[in-house]
Design an enzyme around this catalytic site. Structure first.
Site, PDB file in Angstrom:
ATOM      1  N   TYR A  13    -117.811  61.692  70.703  1.00 48.58           N
ATOM      2  CA  TYR A  13    -119.164  61.252  70.360  1.00 48.58           C
ATOM      3  C   TYR A  13    -120.035  62.432  69.965  1.00 48.58           C
ATOM      4  CZ  TYR A  13    -121.321  62.920  74.742  1.00 48.58           C
ATOM      5  OH  TYR A  13    -121.812  63.703  75.749  1.00 48.58           O
TER       6      TYR A  13
ATOM      7  N   ARG B  19    -118.835  69.511  64.410  1.00 50.52           N
ATOM      8  CA  ARG B  19    -118.314  69.555  65.784  1.00 50.52           C
ATOM      9  C   ARG B  19    -117.537  68.266  66.089  1.00 50.52           C
ATOM     10  NH1 ARG B  19    -122.368  70.345  70.709  1.00 50.52           N
ATOM     11  NH2 ARG B  19    -122.991  68.252  70.045  1.00 50.52           N
TER      12      ARG B  19
ATOM     13  N   ARG C 210    -102.781  47.852  75.961  1.00 49.03           N
ATOM     14  CA  ARG C 210    -102.971  48.996  76.846  1.00 49.03           C
ATOM     15  C   ARG C 210    -101.665  49.755  77.070  1.00 49.03           C
ATOM     16  NH1 ARG C 210    -102.497  50.817  81.926  1.00 49.03           N
ATOM     17  NH2 ARG C 210    -104.086  52.334  82.583  1.00 49.03           N
TER      18      ARG C 210
ATOM     19  N   HIS D 242    -100.762  54.200  77.580  1.00 48.43           N
ATOM     20  CA  HIS D 242    -101.348  55.548  77.482  1.00 48.43           C
ATOM     21  C   HIS D 242    -101.020  56.213  76.151  1.00 48.43           C
ATOM     22  CE1 HIS D 242    -101.920  54.875  81.719  1.00 48.43           C
ATOM     23  NE2 HIS D 242    -102.515  56.045  81.875  1.00 48.43           N
TER      24      HIS D 242
ATOM     25  N   GLU E  52    -121.523  75.456  82.434  1.00 45.98           N
ATOM     26  CA  GLU E  52    -122.641  74.819  81.716  1.00 45.98           C
ATOM     27  C   GLU E  52    -123.326  73.877  82.688  1.00 45.98           C
ATOM     28  OE1 GLU E  52    -121.277  72.372  78.421  1.00 45.98           O
ATOM     29  OE2 GLU E  52    -119.610  71.598  79.583  1.00 45.98           O
TER      30      GLU E  52
ATOM     31  N   LEU F 237    -118.966  72.957  76.398  1.00 36.31           N
ATOM     32  CA  LEU F 237    -119.188  72.403  75.062  1.00 36.31           C
ATOM     33  C   LEU F 237    -119.901  73.450  74.188  1.00 36.31           C
ATOM     34  CD1 LEU F 237    -118.898  69.596  73.580  1.00 36.31           C
ATOM     35  CD2 LEU F 237    -121.370  69.460  73.857  1.00 36.31           C
TER      36      LEU F 237
END
Ligand code: PDD
Length: 287
Positions: A31, A50, A98, A100, A177, A201
């Protein structure tokens, strides 16, 4: 609020995704949050680059070019009311039974919305804000802006419960961070921050701050920072697209420096606001 979902613009109440979406099931997605001032996105290309990097890191093919993403963002801004937004983009690995393992074929789910971007309260600017510290218990790929944010969520909740605005994270005695921002400190006039690594990040706001420090001849150094250096800093700042550069003036209930926003923060904040005005034409000092 008009959102964007897989090619359609629609009221957020009408947006539907499958419960089998891997973003929902596994947090398997990335996101971005792009600040928009006076309807103009700030550092949009850097955010989109990014996002590309985050997708590369998780092996997810970007469904759009940067130019197409820019056009989608501008269209979403045009379709929403309000001047200032936190434009949220999420891309997940799509809908699949579903398992993995990556599905052999899946179409990424693309979701975008405009959240209102609230101005920092006046008392934050005047007095700074409080933060607490906590152990960084997250995974080792925090350079990916992943929607799998449980570690960040749990860290942030600690500061909510302590009445503070952020949780600053320490891993093996070193600053990484904060739960949703980067951290810089000032010691003897020198701006210090941990170098970019897999542990944090690479912040777009942080990049602006470093660019402005260079441009205005403010001394800065990227190097590992110990817990003791954090606790005895003259100033602590947290940076993010939504908080801009915020002075932390209490850490774990102790005053930071003189307990008020410091001179280096005041200088940086002025340069930051000037730069924002230069780029977006936004006259307001804050969002
Ligand atoms: N968060 N570190 C973390 C863990 C973050 O979640 C964020 C931003 C940052 C700062 O990055 P930038 O300056 O590019 O916003 C650093 C966004 C705002 C969020 O999750 O809402």
């Amino acid at each position: 609020m008009i959102c964007f979902l897989n090619g359609d613009y629609l009221p957020i109440e009408q947006a539907r995704i499958s419960p089998l979406d891997r973003g929902f099931i596994f947090g398997d997605g990335v996101y971005e949050v792009i600040p928009v001032y006076a309807r103009r996105p700030f550092r949009m290309v850097e955010h989109l680059q990014r996002m590309q990097r985050s997708m590369d890191r998780i092996g997810l093919a970007n469904p759009h070019s940067i130019e197409k993403w820019e056009a989608l963002c501008m269209e979403l801004i045009a379709r929403n009311e309000g001047e200032n937004h936190g434009l949220y983009i999420q891309v997940s690995r799509g809908v699949a039974p579903r398992d993995h393992a990556f599905p052999k074929e899946s179409t990424p789910t693309v979701f975008m919305m405009c959240n209102p971007l609230r101005a920092a309260p006046a008392h934050w600017r005047a007095e700074g804000a409080a933060a607490i510290t906590a152990r960084d218990e997250r995974w080792l790929n925090n350079d990916i802006k992943s929607t799998a944010l449980l570690g960040n969520v749990l860290a942030r909740q600690k500061s909510v419960e302590a009445g503070a605005v952020e949780t600053i994270l320490l891993r093996e005695g070193m600053l990484t961070e904060a739960s949703s921002s980067n951290v810089l400190i000032v010691r003897d006039g020198l701006i210090l921050s941990p170098p970019k690594s897999n542990l944090l990040l690479p912040g777009t706001t942080f990049d602006v701050v470093i660019e402005l420090a260079r441009r205005h001849g403010m001394a800065h150094e990227l190097r590992p920072i110990t817990e003791a250096e954090l606790r005895s800093a003259d100033e602590i700042w947290v940076t993010s697209a939504t908080k801009e550069v915020l002075a932390i003036t209490r850490l774990d209930d102790q005053p930071v420096g003189e307990g008020k926003p410091g001179p280096v923060w005041r200088r940086m904040d002025r340069h930051y606001q000037d730069y924002k005005r230069e780029v977006t034409g936004c006259e307001a000092p804050q969002a």
